[in-house]
Design an enzyme around this catalytic site. Structure first.
Site, mmCIF file in Angstrom:
data_model
loop_
_atom_site.group_PDB
_atom_site.id
_atom_site.type_symbol
_atom_site.label_atom_id
_atom_site.label_comp_id
_atom_site.label_asym_id
_atom_site.label_seq_id
_atom_site.Cartn_x
_atom_site.Cartn_y
_atom_site.Cartn_z
ATOM 1 N N CYS A 187 -11.552 16.034 -0.916
ATOM 2 C CA CYS A 187 -12.344 14.867 -0.723
ATOM 3 C C CYS A 187 -11.580 13.632 -1.361
ATOM 4 O O CYS A 187 -10.789 13.720 -2.572
ATOM 5 C CB CYS A 187 -13.612 15.196 -1.823
ATOM 6 S SG CYS A 187 -14.405 16.411 -1.230
ATOM 7 N N CYS A 215 -20.190 23.694 -17.685
ATOM 8 C CA CYS A 215 -19.735 23.230 -16.258
ATOM 9 C C CYS A 215 -18.370 23.888 -16.180
ATOM 10 O O CYS A 215 -17.344 23.677 -16.862
ATOM 11 C CB CYS A 215 -19.612 21.874 -16.030
ATOM 12 S SG CYS A 215 -18.847 21.226 -14.790
ATOM 13 N N GLY A 273 -12.669 22.976 -8.047
ATOM 14 C CA GLY A 273 -12.660 23.876 -7.213
ATOM 15 C C GLY A 273 -13.926 23.930 -6.243
ATOM 16 O O GLY A 273 -14.812 23.309 -6.563
ATOM 17 N N GLU A 274 -13.971 24.686 -5.159
ATOM 18 C CA GLU A 274 -15.159 24.834 -4.336
ATOM 19 C C GLU A 274 -15.652 26.292 -4.564
ATOM 20 O O GLU A 274 -14.865 27.248 -3.833
ATOM 21 C CB GLU A 274 -14.653 24.566 -2.882
ATOM 22 C CG GLU A 274 -15.871 24.848 -1.744
ATOM 23 C CD GLU A 274 -17.096 24.314 -2.193
ATOM 24 O OE1 GLU A 274 -17.266 23.297 -2.393
ATOM 25 O OE2 GLU A 274 -17.996 25.506 -1.900
ATOM 26 N N CYS A 295 -7.875 22.563 -5.514
ATOM 27 C CA CYS A 295 -8.940 22.836 -4.635
ATOM 28 C C CYS A 295 -8.343 22.157 -3.317
ATOM 29 O O CYS A 295 -7.350 21.567 -3.112
ATOM 30 C CB CYS A 295 -10.006 21.585 -4.827
ATOM 31 S SG CYS A 295 -11.479 21.715 -3.701
ATOM 32 N N GLU A 310 -10.324 23.432 -16.377
ATOM 33 C CA GLU A 310 -11.079 22.606 -17.227
ATOM 34 C C GLU A 310 -12.719 23.079 -17.373
ATOM 35 O O GLU A 310 -13.095 23.705 -16.317
ATOM 36 C CB GLU A 310 -11.115 21.327 -16.718
ATOM 37 C CG GLU A 310 -9.817 20.451 -16.818
ATOM 38 C CD GLU A 310 -9.710 19.212 -16.287
ATOM 39 O OE1 GLU A 310 -10.712 18.630 -16.261
ATOM 40 O OE2 GLU A 310 -8.664 19.034 -15.634
ATOM 41 N N LEU A 356 -23.359 15.623 -0.939
ATOM 42 C CA LEU A 356 -23.640 15.003 0.211
ATOM 43 C C LEU A 356 -22.745 13.722 0.503
ATOM 44 O O LEU A 356 -22.067 13.492 1.244
ATOM 45 C CB LEU A 356 -25.002 14.655 0.689
ATOM 46 C CG LEU A 356 -25.417 14.319 1.929
ATOM 47 C CD1 LEU A 356 -24.790 15.335 2.941
ATOM 48 C CD2 LEU A 356 -26.928 14.077 1.870
ATOM 49 N N HIS A 357 -22.923 12.543 -0.312
ATOM 50 C CA HIS A 357 -22.316 11.532 -0.870
ATOM 51 C C HIS A 357 -22.196 10.438 0.440
ATOM 52 O O HIS A 357 -21.699 9.399 0.257
ATOM 53 C CB HIS A 357 -20.703 11.849 -0.950
ATOM 54 C CG HIS A 357 -20.386 12.422 -2.050
ATOM 55 N ND1 HIS A 357 -21.200 12.388 -3.369
ATOM 56 C CD2 HIS A 357 -19.717 13.575 -2.474
ATOM 57 C CE1 HIS A 357 -20.872 13.343 -4.351
ATOM 58 N NE2 HIS A 357 -20.047 14.094 -3.703
ATOM 59 N N CYS A 394 -11.712 12.601 -5.431
ATOM 60 C CA CYS A 394 -11.843 13.531 -6.273
ATOM 61 C C CYS A 394 -10.483 13.752 -6.859
ATOM 62 O O CYS A 394 -9.613 13.799 -6.203
ATOM 63 C CB CYS A 394 -12.435 14.896 -5.871
ATOM 64 S SG CYS A 394 -12.560 16.124 -6.876
ATOM 65 N N CYS A 404 -14.407 16.317 -14.282
ATOM 66 C CA CYS A 404 -13.348 17.562 -14.019
ATOM 67 C C CYS A 404 -12.059 17.121 -13.186
ATOM 68 O O CYS A 404 -12.023 16.119 -12.412
ATOM 69 C CB CYS A 404 -13.950 18.825 -13.539
ATOM 70 S SG CYS A 404 -14.281 19.874 -14.931
ATOM 71 N N SER A 422 -22.691 24.184 -6.908
ATOM 72 C CA SER A 422 -22.460 23.023 -6.220
ATOM 73 C C SER A 422 -21.398 23.195 -5.315
ATOM 74 O O SER A 422 -20.265 23.415 -5.572
ATOM 75 C CB SER A 422 -21.959 21.695 -7.350
ATOM 76 O OG SER A 422 -21.909 20.538 -6.473
ATOM 77 N N ASN A 472 -16.619 8.019 -10.763
ATOM 78 C CA ASN A 472 -15.637 7.850 -11.638
ATOM 79 C C ASN A 472 -14.331 7.538 -11.122
ATOM 80 O O ASN A 472 -13.747 8.249 -10.378
ATOM 81 C CB ASN A 472 -15.455 9.169 -12.565
ATOM 82 C CG ASN A 472 -16.575 9.715 -13.389
ATOM 83 O OD1 ASN A 472 -16.871 8.827 -14.472
ATOM 84 N ND2 ASN A 472 -17.081 10.662 -13.037
HETATM 85 N N1 SAH Z 1 -16.517 21.522 -4.913
HETATM 86 C C1 SAH Z 1 -17.901 21.398 -5.272
HETATM 87 C C2 SAH Z 1 -17.920 21.468 -6.875
HETATM 88 C C3 SAH Z 1 -16.643 20.838 -7.667
HETATM 89 S S1 SAH Z 1 -17.040 18.955 -7.596
HETATM 90 C C4 SAH Z 1 -18.614 20.456 -5.002
HETATM 91 O O1 SAH Z 1 -17.849 19.692 -3.952
HETATM 92 O O2 SAH Z 1 -19.721 20.172 -4.961
HETATM 93 C C5 SAH Z 1 -18.474 18.305 -8.407
HETATM 94 C C6 SAH Z 1 -19.088 17.270 -8.121
HETATM 95 O O3 SAH Z 1 -18.236 16.166 -8.769
HETATM 96 C C7 SAH Z 1 -19.232 16.986 -6.634
HETATM 97 O O4 SAH Z 1 -20.425 16.588 -6.416
HETATM 98 C C8 SAH Z 1 -17.996 16.047 -6.375
HETATM 99 O O5 SAH Z 1 -18.389 15.383 -5.056
HETATM 100 C C9 SAH Z 1 -18.146 15.269 -7.635
HETATM 101 N N2 SAH Z 1 -17.006 14.318 -7.781
HETATM 102 C C10 SAH Z 1 -15.869 14.608 -7.667
HETATM 103 N N3 SAH Z 1 -14.937 13.544 -7.937
HETATM 104 C C11 SAH Z 1 -15.636 12.612 -8.342
HETATM 105 C C12 SAH Z 1 -15.684 11.130 -8.966
HETATM 106 N N4 SAH Z 1 -14.355 10.523 -8.977
HETATM 107 N N5 SAH Z 1 -16.699 10.827 -9.296
HETATM 108 C C13 SAH Z 1 -17.777 10.913 -9.334
HETATM 109 N N6 SAH Z 1 -18.310 12.541 -8.686
HETATM 110 C C14 SAH Z 1 -17.149 13.058 -8.255
#
Ligand code: SAH
Length: 345
Positions: A115, A104, A158-159, A111, A91, A214-215, A118, A332, A190, A289
């Site tokens: 996480c 984006c 993806g990462e 991936c 996507e 970071l989260h 995600c 995504c 990112s 989300n």
């Molecule tokens: N792997 C990389 C890039 C892809 S994720 C990374 O971790 O940064 C892109 C961003 O979307 C990241 O900050 C990720 O933590 C966030 N993300 C993933 N799922 C999400 C969700 N359900 N709601 C909000 N942000 C989310």
């Protein structure tokens, strides 16, 4: 067969020599591939049919097809589901800002990072995207919308640092004058925090912006939602970001997804402020989300505002992410997953 679109200009030059062609052909082919972004040799109209056939016999262009496209009625954001040459899907999202168009893009098919909030991880990991497929997402969107995309964010499925070599090659190729000619200052990468690769990235001396997902402000909380934290903890990853900021003189951004009752308390905001003291950074607050299977609830407006206020009063720059394309599921990972489910994968 060699993927001709993933070659640097000098590598393409070598290939052209092997085929006993004159030098100027390399530049012609390179421009078709990278400036125009054609998906087949037949579109290279200033190249003879015999030569196009020769290229076809020796090389391939891993073209992307637009499988699905959604346009937001609210803000014009466009979301694409691309079909890759081997039938996999990724996507990308195109957003319009005051300064121009941003895309984006995805960096991997799926991936491995796991996480907990995600969607990208749910459909499993298949493979890395090739440099040509990273760039192909820009070309496909640009040619479809008949626009020039100036800003790139590597924040889709993806990462990126887990597909390190292809991502670096992609960055150098999109920066080339005979290609898309994109300024690397307008590129944001990112990462979930693969520390060894952040240090490697510093050595590349590319002026891209680094964003860290970071989260959470401490290891207990972060490990509970991001498995990568078991390998590199909060202090270690923040230290790597500080090194990145110092070496590149670029501000590092932090993504902080707010999940109700998980990481949105005033104590978390205070702890986060302490961790980020002492260097030029920026925190993006994103109400999570909700992904069906995940069951995470987004923080309420009040909690989000309080969190931002707490950071700011501790001297930390923080903004709340504006949601674009909320009517088309623009974040995504979700389309690919639905497509795979529909195909019975
Ligand atoms: N792997 C990389 C890039 C892809 S994720 C990374 O971790 O940064 C892109 C961003 O979307 C990241 O900050 C990720 O933590 C966030 N993300 C993933 N799922 C999400 C969700 N359900 N709601 C909000 N942000 C989310």
């Amino acid at each position: 067969m060699t993927d001709i679109k993933s070659l640097y200009f000098n590598e393409l030059n070598e290939e052209v020599k092997k085929l006993a062609l004159p030098n100027f052909r390399a530049l012609q082919i390179y421009k078709w591939l990278h400036e125009a972004g054609v998906g087949s040799f037949d579109e290279m109209t200033n190249i003879s049919k015999t030569l196009r056939e020769k290229l076809n016999d020796n090389y391939f262009i891993p073209a992307l097809e637009i499988e699905d496209k959604f346009v937001s009625k609210l803000d014009g954001t466009v979301k694409y589901l691309f079909r890759l040459y081997d039938g996999e899907y990724v996507e990308a999202v195109v957003m319009k800002y005051k300064y121009g168009y941003t895309i984006c893009i995805s960096t991997q098919v799926g991936c491995k990072m796991g996480c907990k909030f995600c969607a990208s991880t749910l459909a499993g990991f298949k493979r890395n995207l090739l440099p040509s497929e990273l760039e192909g997402q820009i070309h496909a969107a640009q040619n479809d919308l008949k626009i020039r995309i100036s800003h790139i964010v590597l924040m889709g499925i993806g990462e990126p640092l887990d597909n390190y070599d292809n991502v670096i090659k992609f960055l150098r190729i999109i920066n080339s004058e005979n290609g898309l000619n994109i300024s690397l200052r307008d590129v944001t990468l990112s990462t979930c925090g693969i520390v060894s690769k952040i240090y490697k990235l510093i050595e590349e001396k590319l002026p891209i912006t680094l964003t860290l997902s970071l989260h959470a402000p401490n290891d207990k909380l972060r490990s509970a939602i991001m498995p990568v934290n078991d390998k590199w903890g909060v202090d270690e990853v923040v230290k790597a970001c500080k090194a990145y900021a110092k070496q590149t003189s670029r501000r590092v951004s932090f993504e902080y997804t707010l999940i109700k009752d998980v990481n949105d308390s005033p104590e978390c905001a205070k702890e986060l402020s302490q961790k980020l003291k002492g260097f030029i950074s920026h925190v993006n607050l994103i109400p999570v989300n909700d992904v069906e299977e995940r069951g995470n609830v987004r923080s309420g407006e009040q909690a989000v505002n309080n969190f931002q206020y707490a950071l700011k009063s501790n001297g930390i720059n923080a903004t709340i992410r504006r949601t674009l394309g909320s009517d088309i599921n623009a974040s995504c990972g979700q389309l690919r997953r639905k497509k795979n489910e529909a195909n019975g994968d």
